[in-house]
Design a protein around this motif. Structure first.
Motif, PDB file in Angstrom:
ATOM      1  N   GLU A 107      31.601  34.328  28.557  1.00  0.00           N
ATOM      2  CA  GLU A 107      33.013  34.343  28.173  1.00  0.00           C
ATOM      3  C   GLU A 107      33.542  35.755  27.914  1.00  0.00           C
ATOM      4  O   GLU A 107      34.690  35.923  27.531  1.00  0.00           O
ATOM      5  N   GLY A 108      32.687  36.760  28.101  1.00  0.00           N
ATOM      6  CA  GLY A 108      33.121  38.136  27.933  1.00  0.00           C
ATOM      7  C   GLY A 108      32.953  38.690  26.532  1.00  0.00           C
ATOM      8  O   GLY A 108      33.400  39.798  26.242  1.00  0.00           O
ATOM      9  N   ASN A 109      32.298  37.957  25.663  1.00  0.00           N
ATOM     10  CA  ASN A 109      32.042  38.423  24.301  1.00  0.00           C
ATOM     11  C   ASN A 109      30.644  39.029  24.245  1.00  0.00           C
ATOM     12  O   ASN A 109      29.666  38.340  23.999  1.00  0.00           O
ATOM     13  N   PHE A 110      30.573  40.320  24.485  1.00  0.00           N
ATOM     14  CA  PHE A 110      29.292  41.022  24.535  1.00  0.00           C
ATOM     15  C   PHE A 110      28.846  41.378  23.126  1.00  0.00           C
ATOM     16  O   PHE A 110      29.161  42.449  22.605  1.00  0.00           O
ATOM     17  N   ILE A 111      28.105  40.462  22.535  1.00  0.00           N
ATOM     18  CA  ILE A 111      27.620  40.634  21.178  1.00  0.00           C
ATOM     19  C   ILE A 111      26.584  41.750  21.140  1.00  0.00           C
ATOM     20  O   ILE A 111      25.844  41.957  22.096  1.00  0.00           O
ATOM     21  N   ASP A 112      26.549  42.477  20.045  1.00  0.00           N
ATOM     22  CA  ASP A 112      25.580  43.551  19.880  1.00  0.00           C
ATOM     23  C   ASP A 112      24.305  42.963  19.296  1.00  0.00           C
ATOM     24  O   ASP A 112      24.113  42.925  18.087  1.00  0.00           O
TER      25      ASP A 112
END
Length: 145
Positions: free
Chosen positions: A57-62
């Motif tokens: 979904e484009g949420n590039f979590i760290d």
């Protein structure tokens, strides 16, 4: 094979797809390989399906596990070696014509070069930066298995 195909794979090959590009566009062999790689890499890294969905979904979590999962996908699938070199023959076998025709190759090559030369120490960090850059090229054609 040109840099176009090398980078197109890098950008679009590592996961089940979003938006207008569907996993079925890759064919049955790729779908099966993607499922196997996903299962192996979630087991190895401890990444959850929920985390993978966030990336889709484009949420590039760290998250280090997520970064390692993405590197694992590239390596286990055999599309990249430990030096971040693309296996052109394997890429050619699975890349849908739609991606070849999309014209995103120049931007994808730029993403790959930026990731390789980013100064980041670990390959999993470089690949994660690559994935983020590839997502930005065209979120509707971004693929994450």
């Amino acid at each position: 094979m040109s840099s176009l195909l090398k980078v197109m794979l890098m950008s679009f090959l590592i996961s089940s797809s979003l938006a207008y590009l569907d996993i079925k566009d890759f064919g049955e062999p790729m779908r099966k390989a993607a499922e196997e790689c996903h299962d192996i890499c979630t087991d190895v890294t401890g990444t959850t399906d929920e985390q993978v969905q966030q990336i889709r979904e484009g949420n590039f979590i760290d998250d280090e596990k997520m970064k390692r999962y993405i590197l694992c996908l590239w390596r286990v699938a055999g599309y990249m070696d430990r030096n971040l070199k693309i296996n052109v023959a394997k890429v050619r076998q699975v890349l849908p014509q739609e991606l070849i025709d999309s014209g995103c190759h120049s931007a994808a090559v730029k993403c790959l070069n930026e990731a390789r030369n980013s100064g980041l120490k670990e390959n999993y960090e470089k690949i994660y930066e690559l994935e983020k850059c590839l997502y930005k090229i065209d979120p509707q054609k971004f693929v994450m298995f």
